[in-house]
Design a protein around this motif. Structure first.
Motif, PDB file in Angstrom:
ATOM      1  N   LEU A 229      33.929  35.740  12.841  1.00 53.63           N
ATOM      2  CA  LEU A 229      34.727  35.450  14.034  1.00 53.63           C
ATOM      3  C   LEU A 229      35.744  34.340  13.774  1.00 53.63           C
ATOM      4  O   LEU A 229      36.801  34.292  14.422  1.00 53.63           O
ATOM      5  N   GLN A 230      35.423  33.463  12.841  1.00 51.55           N
ATOM      6  CA  GLN A 230      36.349  32.387  12.489  1.00 51.55           C
ATOM      7  C   GLN A 230      37.320  32.780  11.387  1.00 51.55           C
ATOM      8  O   GLN A 230      38.089  31.951  10.908  1.00 51.55           O
TER       9      GLN A 230
ATOM     10  N   GLU B  19      28.446  27.834  19.865  1.00 54.17           N
ATOM     11  CA  GLU B  19      29.603  28.693  19.635  1.00 54.17           C
ATOM     12  C   GLU B  19      30.217  29.158  20.947  1.00 54.17           C
ATOM     13  O   GLU B  19      31.445  29.225  21.085  1.00 54.17           O
ATOM     14  N   ILE B  20      29.372  29.493  21.911  1.00 58.14           N
ATOM     15  CA  ILE B  20      29.899  29.960  23.201  1.00 58.14           C
ATOM     16  C   ILE B  20      30.611  28.831  23.943  1.00 58.14           C
ATOM     17  O   ILE B  20      31.699  29.006  24.499  1.00 58.14           O
TER      18      ILE B  20
ATOM     19  N   LYS C 120      34.584  27.902  17.742  1.00 58.98           N
ATOM     20  CA  LYS C 120      35.159  27.009  16.732  1.00 58.98           C
ATOM     21  C   LYS C 120      34.095  26.279  15.928  1.00 58.98           C
ATOM     22  O   LYS C 120      34.365  25.273  15.299  1.00 58.98           O
ATOM     23  N   GLY C 121      32.885  26.775  15.989  1.00 59.45           N
ATOM     24  CA  GLY C 121      31.805  26.140  15.235  1.00 59.45           C
ATOM     25  C   GLY C 121      30.946  25.267  16.119  1.00 59.45           C
ATOM     26  O   GLY C 121      31.279  24.968  17.269  1.00 59.45           O
TER      27      GLY C 121
ATOM     28  N   ILE D 243      27.894  19.478  24.196  1.00 56.47           N
ATOM     29  CA  ILE D 243      26.942  20.536  24.576  1.00 56.47           C
ATOM     30  C   ILE D 243      26.127  20.978  23.364  1.00 56.47           C
ATOM     31  O   ILE D 243      24.897  21.165  23.447  1.00 56.47           O
ATOM     32  N   GLY D 244      26.792  21.152  22.225  1.00 61.43           N
ATOM     33  CA  GLY D 244      26.081  21.541  21.026  1.00 61.43           C
ATOM     34  C   GLY D 244      25.052  20.515  20.585  1.00 61.43           C
ATOM     35  O   GLY D 244      23.926  20.865  20.217  1.00 61.43           O
ATOM     36  N   TRP D 245      25.416  19.231  20.627  1.00 60.28           N
ATOM     37  CA  TRP D 245      24.469  18.188  20.250  1.00 60.28           C
ATOM     38  C   TRP D 245      23.329  18.069  21.256  1.00 60.28           C
ATOM     39  O   TRP D 245      22.198  17.744  20.885  1.00 60.28           O
TER      40      TRP D 245
END
Length: 324
Positions: free
Chosen positions: A179-180, A243-244, A249-250, A255-257
């Motif tokens: 996707l990237q 990712e969502i 973008k990775g 939110i990811g952390w």
């Protein structure tokens, strides 16, 4: 008598000629079966060498095959092949059983749909789960301390979820790279090697710690392999949500952390409670098979090792897997 202009008498008028009309009679030919072919006499060896001979044994390929199987030499070769295949299979099973106990391995794949759903929920939300002890029963040979399979015990470790989570992690990481715009067919092998390397290092550290702390258990290695794979459930959840939320973008952003911190703490608590019966047994066996109570100082060191494995080491391994 009529005369012509020239004075000669006109000839007499002849009657009209009638041609016979042919009459076609439609005849229906009588259908008869063709005569039987003349028997072919066997010619000598000096006959036509290009004459095609029909298959023997009933005039079909099956008849030829049946004639081949009726040959004593063919039957002997078939029996020799079966015997060689049987001995080869037994040899492979004996050599593999030296390193992997397949009868014990089946125990870890004895799962059900309800177990898989409840186990995934337990790995991600272990906060209020009780009790954590495994259920025991009497074994088929009458031995005590026989653990129930995962199908019948939610606290029992399995290898179905870790294996499926590992495969999903490899495919998900490759899909995210695609996707990237960074997809490469070699990425599948690289990701699989990377994941197996992390799991291998983790198991080696666990075995080394168990050796130093004199922890011995018959099913210890398979249990440790199963528990080392549950971290991939939290890693997959972290990658998906990151990712969502980050627009593909990775992994990153608050939110990811946040998701990573939650899944890490959930996995750490799950391992801390589940591995207690493996790394902190109440009793241990000596070389003569005598039950001996674990000393308090030894139990304290084992508790520290379990905490070190469940928190700092899992934090490092999960961070490495989410950064790939």
């Amino acid at each position: 008598m009529q005369r012509t202009n020239y004075g000669h008498p006109a000839p007499a008028t002849s009657p009209p000629l009638h041609h016979p009309v042919p009459q076609h009679v439609s005849t229906v030919p009588q259908l008869r079966s063709p005569p039987p072919p003349a028997p072919q006499h066997q010619t000598s060896g000096y006959g036509n060498p290009y004459q095609q001979q029909g298959p023997q044994g009933g005039g079909s390929a099956f008849g030829a095959y049946g004639g081949f199987m009726a040959d004593p030499t063919a039957q002997m070769g078939f029996q020799v092949g079966q015997t060689a295949l049987k001995h080869g299979t037994e040899y492979v099973e004996q050599n593999f059983n030296r390193y992997v106990n397949f009868s014990a391995l089946k125990h870890y794949f004895n799962v059900s749909n309800s177990y898989v759903v409840n186990k995934l929920f337990l790995v991600l939300f272990p906060w209020r789960h009780k009790p954590w002890s495994r259920k025991q029963t009497i074994g088929p040979s009458g031995q005590e301390g026989w653990f129930l399979p995962p199908r019948d015990d939610l606290n029992s470790p399995d290898m179905y979820i870790p294996l499926m989570a590992l495969v999903t992690y490899i495919l998900l990481s490759t899909m995210m790279a695609g996707l990237q715009g960074a997809f490469n067919p070699e990425l599948l092998g690289y990701t699989a090697t990377y994941a197996f390397f992390v799991v291998g290092i983790e198991i080696l550290l666990l075995k080394f710690g168990c050796y130093l702390l004199s922890i011995s258990n018959d099913s210890q290695l398979l249990d440790l392999v199963a528990y080392s794979g549950y971290k991939f459930v939290g890693v997959i959840a972290t990658i998906l949500v990151s990712e969502i939320s980050n627009g593909g973008k990775g992994t990153g952003g608050w939110i990811g952390w946040t998701i990573f911190s939650y899944t890490f703490l959930a996995n750490a608590l799950f391992l801390l409670r589940s591995l207690k019966y493996v790394l902190l047994p109440e009793n241990s066996n000596d070389e003569r098979g005598t039950m001996q109570t674990v000393a308090r100082s030894q139990k304290s060191r084992r508790t520290q090792f379990l905490f070190l494995y469940s928190y700092p080491l899992q934090l490092l391994f999960m961070w490495i897997l989410t950064r790939i």
